[in-house]
Write a protein that holds these residues in place. Structure first.
Motif, PDB file in Angstrom:
ATOM      1  N   GLY A  87       0.763  -1.193  -0.092  1.00 53.31           N
ATOM      2  CA  GLY A  87      -0.086   0.089  -0.003  1.00 53.31           C
ATOM      3  C   GLY A  87       1.029   1.313   0.097  1.00 53.31           C
ATOM      4  O   GLY A  87       1.955   1.246   0.366  1.00 53.31           O
ATOM      5  N   ASN A 161      -9.879  -1.835   0.978  1.00 56.31           N
ATOM      6  CA  ASN A 161      -9.978  -2.102   2.432  1.00 56.31           C
ATOM      7  C   ASN A 161     -11.084  -2.872   2.860  1.00 56.31           C
ATOM      8  O   ASN A 161     -12.141  -2.560   2.312  1.00 56.31           O
ATOM      9  CB  ASN A 161      -9.788  -0.682   3.115  1.00 56.31           C
ATOM     10  N   ASP A 175     -14.544   4.428   7.633  1.00 58.97           N
ATOM     11  CA  ASP A 175     -13.664   4.387   6.525  1.00 58.97           C
ATOM     12  C   ASP A 175     -12.380   5.196   6.725  1.00 58.97           C
ATOM     13  O   ASP A 175     -12.372   6.340   7.080  1.00 58.97           O
ATOM     14  CB  ASP A 175     -14.282   4.338   5.297  1.00 58.97           C
ATOM     15  N   GLY A 179      -7.074   2.121   5.726  1.00 57.75           N
ATOM     16  CA  GLY A 179      -7.179   0.744   6.218  1.00 57.75           C
ATOM     17  C   GLY A 179      -8.051   0.751   7.436  1.00 57.75           C
ATOM     18  O   GLY A 179      -7.976   2.035   8.442  1.00 57.75           O
ATOM     19  N   TYR A 180      -8.665  -0.106   8.012  1.00 59.43           N
ATOM     20  CA  TYR A 180      -9.128  -0.050   9.126  1.00 59.43           C
ATOM     21  C   TYR A 180      -8.393  -0.311  10.453  1.00 59.43           C
ATOM     22  O   TYR A 180      -8.989  -0.220  11.675  1.00 59.43           O
ATOM     23  CB  TYR A 180     -10.558  -1.299   9.278  1.00 59.43           C
ATOM     24  N   HIS A 182      -6.205   1.631  11.146  1.00 60.78           N
ATOM     25  CA  HIS A 182      -5.678   3.114  11.222  1.00 60.78           C
ATOM     26  C   HIS A 182      -6.200   3.409  12.702  1.00 60.78           C
ATOM     27  O   HIS A 182      -7.332   3.435  13.171  1.00 60.78           O
ATOM     28  CB  HIS A 182      -6.097   4.152  10.178  1.00 60.78           C
ATOM     29  N   THR A 218       3.102  -5.608   7.292  1.00 60.41           N
ATOM     30  CA  THR A 218       1.738  -5.028   7.984  1.00 60.41           C
ATOM     31  C   THR A 218       1.355  -5.618   9.207  1.00 60.41           C
ATOM     32  O   THR A 218       0.653  -4.657  10.116  1.00 60.41           O
ATOM     33  CB  THR A 218       0.721  -5.510   6.916  1.00 60.41           C
ATOM     34  N   HIS A 222       0.261  -2.587  12.053  1.00 60.07           N
ATOM     35  CA  HIS A 222      -0.999  -2.470  12.836  1.00 60.07           C
ATOM     36  C   HIS A 222      -0.931  -2.659  14.534  1.00 60.07           C
ATOM     37  O   HIS A 222      -1.599  -1.665  15.035  1.00 60.07           O
ATOM     38  CB  HIS A 222      -1.811  -3.957  12.472  1.00 60.07           C
ATOM     39  N   SER A 431     -16.368  -2.391   3.518  1.00 59.79           N
ATOM     40  CA  SER A 431     -15.368  -2.443   2.522  1.00 59.79           C
ATOM     41  C   SER A 431     -15.395  -0.773   2.032  1.00 59.79           C
ATOM     42  O   SER A 431     -16.344  -0.362   1.820  1.00 59.79           O
ATOM     43  CB  SER A 431     -15.966  -3.229   1.351  1.00 59.79           C
ATOM     44  N   GLY A 434      -9.192   1.331  -1.361  1.00 59.59           N
ATOM     45  CA  GLY A 434      -7.863   1.218  -0.438  1.00 59.59           C
ATOM     46  C   GLY A 434      -6.890   2.057  -1.242  1.00 59.59           C
ATOM     47  O   GLY A 434      -7.100   2.507  -2.461  1.00 59.59           O
TER      48      GLY A 434
END
Length: 530
Positions: A87, A161, A175, A179-180, A182, A218, A222, A431, A434
């Protein structure tokens, strides 16, 4: 030295050339993750491997555990083709120098394809310095056009996403293009179970919890997103937001100076005061130790000073989107925990101390990691604990999600399990467009792949439509450009699309036009046809 290795008739992967007496291009290795790690991507790589062989490139798909695969590609450069999810974050130009600048091709540097273009290098850096938005857009369009022509890396599919969750326990997702995971969506989500625990999973072990010494993976981003604060955070509208940020105010006296007013009264997870001196220490420490993960950032600034609650950063050159490429990129670390470490990029960290809305709770290596709510944060999470468990099998993960033992999937894989389970009454799916894609990367150090005609032919052969329809169930979109349409005006709509209706024929024509021949279904090196 690496670039010359391919000329020996081996591609550097331990594989010899073909059977054509040295006339064929060498055998290429396409590294694949195990089927149980990411079934859809595993199947897609196998399908692409078949297409590359149909094109005439002798390609062997090899399966490795994720950590081994990642090391082989990013540190050993022991591969030919590679694919995983990648990303751009909240700014489409921030990662461009990391991925494509000629100076960044060393071990762990980020430009693992080995791509070099001295003519493009100045533009890659200049776009980070340009404050005029339209001029910066023009630069980014130029970069996209050049990379699209040279194709060291190309998007197979643009990925949304997406997060699946148990809707009896979890709600409130918002959203964000990043991404979720974040900061903003994660501090908005609500959990309704007896322990107020947000429970997810991932497929493989963690090697470290060092925010300065990980491989930009990733699964660790997170964690660090919630363990550490940033000077400035970017909200879902892609605007700097003081409500989310460690700095409550900022100003730009001139093009090379930014001043940040630090939030007062905030503390580290161990109770020590977080001070402007911690910010100065973080920036000085990262620069002095030349931390590879933040090379794009530390190369931008010269010096840092403190005046009361204000921290002043002086940049070597003007910085354009300063909050997107600098202020929100570097995690602020505690001086009292790090100053005694002489080699921070190699530091072993098992119990990290940050200042973010989640703090370290426990880590059972090989089993699970737990972060708990940091009550003293100015924007605390709405749950008590977040637990991630290592569960390799996708079918097991979905079974646990439906039962409620897990209640969200931080890595919601697009595939048969998602397609089959999205209609369940207690399963929710969120969704949004992304910032990333599945990339098809080619090691330009390899014989043959050092020629853009071969790389272009390989990209023509990518079965994008089949991958999206047959493997991703239409959740994704076919990829054409590294900066996708989700970035609006920053995306160049004029880059060419490689895939014809018959990508194999189109790719073979590119090869033949460039002087290659195809005999016995194999691509022959230039001038080798008799």
């Amino acid at each position: 030295m690496t670039a010359l290795a391919g000329c020996s008739g081996s591609d550097g992967d331990g594989n010899g050339g073909g059977s054509g007496g040295g006339n064929e291009l060498p055998q290429y290795s396409y590294l694949n993750n195990p089927a149980n790690y990411n079934p859809a991507r595993h199947d897609a790589i196998n399908l692409i491997g078949d297409q590359l062989n149909n094109l005439g490139l002798n390609t062997k798909v090899q399966v490795f555990e994720w950590g081994t695969l990642y090391t082989k590609i990013t540190e050993e450069f022991n591969y030919s083709f590679a694919t995983w999810s990648r990303g751009l974050g909240i700014d489409p130009g921030r990662r461009m120098p990391e991925q494509f600048h000629s100076s960044n091709t060393g071990k762990g540097g980020g430009n693992f394809t080995g791509y070099t273009n001295k003519d493009l290098d100045p533009t890659l850096m200049a776009q980070l310095q340009e404050s005029d938005e339209q001029k910066r857009i023009d630069m980014l369009h130029e970069i996209q056009a050049t990379i699209n022509e040279d194709v060291p890396m190309h998007p197979i599919v643009q990925m949304p996403n997406i997060v699946a969750f148990n809707n009896q326990q979890v709600s409130g997702w918002t959203d964000h293009i990043a991404g979720y995971y974040h900061f903003e969506p994660m501090t908005n989500v609500e959990v309704n179970n007896s322990k107020k625990e947000l429970r997810g999973s991932w497929a493989e072990t963690l090697g470290t919890l060092s925010v300065l010494g990980y491989n930009n993976e990733t699964k660790l981003i997170h964690q660090f997103e919630m363990l550490y604060d940033k000077l400035v955070r970017i909200n879902s509208k892609l605007e700097p937001d003081p409500k989310l940020s460690l700095a409550t105010d900022w100003e730009r006296p001139d093009d090379t100076t930014v001043r940040y007013k630090l939030r007062e009264g905030h503390k580290w997870h161990d109770g020590e005061d977080l001070t402007p001196e911690d910010v100065k220490f973080t920036l000085d420490y990262i620069k002095e130790n030349k931390i590879p993960l933040y090379s794009t950032q530390w190369e931008l600034y010269d010096s840092v000073s403190v005046d009361g609650q204000w921290v002043t950063v002086n940049f070597a050159e003007p910085v354009g989107p300063v909050h997107k490429v600098f202020s929100n990129q570097i995690p602020i670390i505690p001086q009292h925990k790090w100053e005694s470490r002489s080699n921070p990029a190699k530091a072993s960290v098992n119990e990290p101390v940050g200042s973010g809305p989640l703090q370290f709770d426990y880590w059972e290596k090989g089993s699970e990691l737990a972060l708990k709510k940091y009550e003293s944060h100015w924007r605390p999470v709405k749950f008590n604990r977040r637990i991630w468990r290592i569960i390799p099998e996708s079918s097991t993960v979905w079974s646990l999600l439906k039962k409620g033992d897990l209640n969200y999937l931080p890595y919601t894989r697009i595939g048969k399990q998602l397609n089959d389970n999205q209609g369940e009454s207690n399963i929710g799916v969120k969704s949004a467009p992304g910032d990333g894609w599945w990339h098809f990367s080619q090691n330009t150090r390899k014989e043959g792949l050092d020629d853009k005609a071969v790389r272009q032919a390989a990209v023509h052969a990518l079965p994008k439509e089949a991958i999206n329809k047959q493997i991703l169930y239409g959740f994704a979109t076919e990829g054409w450009n590294l900066i996708g349409e989700s970035f609006g005006k920053f995306s160049n709509p004029d880059v060419k699309k490689y895939q014809e209706k018959d990508g194999i024929a189109a790719g073979q024509k590119v090869l033949e036009d460039a002087g290659y021949s195809i005999e016995g279904g194999k691509v022959q090196a230039k001038g080798s046809s008799e």
